[in-house]
Motif scaffolding. Structure first.
Motif, PDB file in Angstrom:
ATOM      1  N   LEU A  41     -44.208  22.175 -47.428  1.00  0.00           N
ATOM      2  CA  LEU A  41     -43.651  23.170 -46.676  1.00  0.00           C
ATOM      3  C   LEU A  41     -42.296  23.213 -47.030  1.00  0.00           C
ATOM      4  CD1 LEU A  41     -45.635  21.093 -43.678  1.00  0.00           C
ATOM      5  CD2 LEU A  41     -45.492  23.148 -43.752  1.00  0.00           C
ATOM      6  N   LEU A  42     -41.825  24.680 -47.065  1.00  0.00           N
ATOM      7  CA  LEU A  42     -40.433  24.445 -47.521  1.00  0.00           C
ATOM      8  C   LEU A  42     -39.559  25.616 -46.810  1.00  0.00           C
ATOM      9  CD1 LEU A  42     -39.308  24.600 -50.927  1.00  0.00           C
ATOM     10  CD2 LEU A  42     -40.445  26.847 -50.833  1.00  0.00           C
ATOM     11  N   GLY A  43     -38.624  24.539 -46.458  1.00  0.00           N
ATOM     12  CA  GLY A  43     -37.532  25.417 -45.809  1.00  0.00           C
ATOM     13  C   GLY A  43     -36.558  26.988 -46.784  1.00  0.00           C
ATOM     14  N   GLU A  44     -36.851  27.940 -46.234  1.00  0.00           N
ATOM     15  CA  GLU A  44     -36.311  29.189 -46.545  1.00  0.00           C
ATOM     16  C   GLU A  44     -34.608  28.955 -47.322  1.00  0.00           C
ATOM     17  OE1 GLU A  44     -36.558  32.849 -44.979  1.00  0.00           O
ATOM     18  OE2 GLU A  44     -35.428  32.210 -42.925  1.00  0.00           O
ATOM     19  N   TYR A  45     -34.472  28.410 -46.543  1.00  0.00           N
ATOM     20  CA  TYR A  45     -33.026  28.267 -47.581  1.00  0.00           C
ATOM     21  C   TYR A  45     -32.493  27.380 -48.095  1.00  0.00           C
ATOM     22  CZ  TYR A  45     -32.137  32.065 -43.381  1.00  0.00           C
ATOM     23  OH  TYR A  45     -32.770  33.351 -42.463  1.00  0.00           O
ATOM     24  N   ASP A  46     -33.410  26.137 -48.584  1.00  0.00           N
ATOM     25  CA  ASP A  46     -32.828  25.505 -49.133  1.00  0.00           C
ATOM     26  C   ASP A  46     -32.715  25.789 -51.144  1.00  0.00           C
ATOM     27  OD1 ASP A  46     -32.723  23.120 -50.995  1.00  0.00           O
ATOM     28  OD2 ASP A  46     -34.118  22.498 -50.164  1.00  0.00           O
ATOM     29  N   LEU A  47     -31.373  25.668 -51.320  1.00  0.00           N
ATOM     30  CA  LEU A  47     -30.871  26.126 -52.452  1.00  0.00           C
ATOM     31  C   LEU A  47     -31.524  25.230 -53.164  1.00  0.00           C
ATOM     32  CD1 LEU A  47     -27.831  27.844 -51.053  1.00  0.00           C
ATOM     33  CD2 LEU A  47     -29.984  28.826 -51.266  1.00  0.00           C
ATOM     34  N   ALA A  48     -31.795  24.345 -52.981  1.00  0.00           N
ATOM     35  CA  ALA A  48     -32.352  23.266 -54.661  1.00  0.00           C
ATOM     36  C   ALA A  48     -33.928  23.032 -54.953  1.00  0.00           C
ATOM     37  CB  ALA A  48     -31.901  21.979 -54.479  1.00  0.00           C
ATOM     38  N   ILE A  49     -34.236  23.278 -53.482  1.00  0.00           N
ATOM     39  CA  ILE A  49     -36.253  23.511 -53.241  1.00  0.00           C
ATOM     40  C   ILE A  49     -36.371  24.704 -53.397  1.00  0.00           C
ATOM     41  CG2 ILE A  49     -38.039  22.336 -52.743  1.00  0.00           C
ATOM     42  CD1 ILE A  49     -36.543  19.879 -54.333  1.00  0.00           C
ATOM     43  N   THR A  50     -36.912  25.526 -54.375  1.00  0.00           N
ATOM     44  CA  THR A  50     -36.587  26.699 -53.989  1.00  0.00           C
ATOM     45  C   THR A  50     -38.427  27.087 -53.823  1.00  0.00           C
ATOM     46  OG1 THR A  50     -36.332  28.260 -56.060  1.00  0.00           O
ATOM     47  CG2 THR A  50     -34.963  26.969 -54.179  1.00  0.00           C
ATOM     48  N   ALA A  51     -39.123  28.363 -53.408  1.00  0.00           N
ATOM     49  CA  ALA A  51     -40.394  28.811 -54.054  1.00  0.00           C
ATOM     50  C   ALA A  51     -41.028  28.879 -55.390  1.00  0.00           C
ATOM     51  CB  ALA A  51     -41.007  30.004 -52.898  1.00  0.00           C
TER      52      ALA A  51
END
Length: 251
Positions: free
Chosen positions: A197-207
Motif C-alpha cells: 500500500l503506497l501513499g502517492e505523495y511519499d517522496l522516499a518510497i515511490t511506485a
C-alpha cells in the motif's frame, strides 16, 4: 517474560502489526477506530527501546524484532499469522518471513522499506543518521516523506511522540540495522501473497521503487496506490487504508 503488546479484536484472522521507525503501537492515528474486531485479531508490537517496551534492553536490530514477533506469536498460540508492517516495519516483517516462512500467511506493507539496502546519498545519510540526536532532522524527514504537505502542528506532534517514546540508542540502532541490511536473495521467489500500500505523495518510497524491488522478488505482489496520502496513511487516509488491508486479508 511476557511480551507487552496491544490487542485489538477477537476474530479468527490473525495479524501481527509492526510499526515504523518513528512510531509505536500507540501511534497509528485513527486507524485503530476502524479495524473490524469481529473478523480480525490484531496484535501490535512495540520494538525493544520503544513505547511500552522502552526499558527492555536489546540489540535494537531487525533479527531481534523477528525473534520477538515469533515469541509473541507463540504466547498468543498463533501457529500461523499475517504481518502488517509500516515503513521500517515492512522490512522487519520480511526478516520474520526469512526466519519462519511456514508461519507467515500474508504480508501487507504500508509504504514498506524493501528487502534490499536502502541507498542514501551523502546528504540523506547525514539527515537520517543525525536524527537520533537531532529534533530538526526528525522533522525534516517527516516533512519529506509526507510530500511537504502535512501541517506544522502534525509534524510537531509526530516529532514529540518520537522523542518521548523511543530511546536514542534504539532509534539509532534500528536505522543502522534496516538501512544496510540485504534480505533480497533470501526472499526472492517467495510465493507468499503480498500487498504493498503506497501513499502517492511519499517522496522516499515511490511506485517505481516498489515495482523495482517488491514486485521483482515476490511473484504474488500487488501494489495499491493510496490517493491523498504520503508516508503515513494510518494518519492521512485511515478508512481507505483499513478497507484495503482487510479486503486483502479476507481474499
Amino acid at each position: 517474560m511476557a511480551i507487552a503488546h496491544r490487542r485489538t479484536g477477537t476474530g479468527p484472522v490473525r495479524v501481527i502489526v509492526l510499526h515504523d521507525w518513528f512510531g509505536t503501537s500507540a501511534n497509528w492515528g485513527s486507524v485503530l477506530d476502524y479495524l473490524d474486531p469481529r473478523e480480525f485479531s490484531y496484535a501490535f508490537l512495540d520494538y525493544r527501546g520503544y513505547g511500552d517496551r522502552r526499558d527492555v534492553p536489546g540489540r535494537y536490530a531487525l533479527p531481534e524484532i523477528a525473534d520477538d514477533v515469533l515469541a509473541l506469536a507463540d504466547e498468543l498460540g498463533w501457529d500461523t499469522f499475517s504481518l502488517l508492517g509500516h515503513s521500517m516495519g515492512g522490512k522487519a516483517m520480511q526478516q520474520v518471513l526469512v526466519r519462519a516462512p511456514e508461519r507467515v500467511e500474508k504480508l501487507i506493507g504500508i509504504n514498506p522499506v524493501p528487502a534490499s539496502p536502502y541507498e542514501m546519498d551523502d546528504a540523506t545519510h547525514a539527515l537520517f543518521y543525525g536524527a537520533a540526536a537531532g529534533e530538526d532532522n526528525r522533522r525534516a524527514i517527516l516533512d519529506i516523506v509526507t510530500g511537504r504537505r502535512a501541517s506544522p502542528y502534525w509534524l510537531d506532534r509526530m516529532v514529540a511522540h518520537s522523542l518521548a517514546v523511543s530511546r536514542p540508542e534504539a532509534f539509532a540502532g534500528y536505522l543502522a540495522s534496516w538501512q544496510p541490511l540485504d534480505l533480497s536473495a533470501a526472499v526472492k521467489g517467495s510465493t507468499v501473497p503480498v500487498l504493498v500500500l503506497l501513499g502517492e505523495y511519499d517522496l522516499a518510497i515511490t511506485a517505481d521503487f516498489m515495482r523495482a524491488t517488491w514486485q521483482v522478488w515476490y511473484p504474488n505482489c500487488r501494489i495499491q496506490p493510496l490517493p491523498g496520502a504520503g508516508h503515513y496513511p494510518p494518519h492521512e487516509t485511515p478508512v481507505a487504508l483499513v478497507t484495503e488491508v482487510e479486503s486483502f486479508l479476507r481474499g
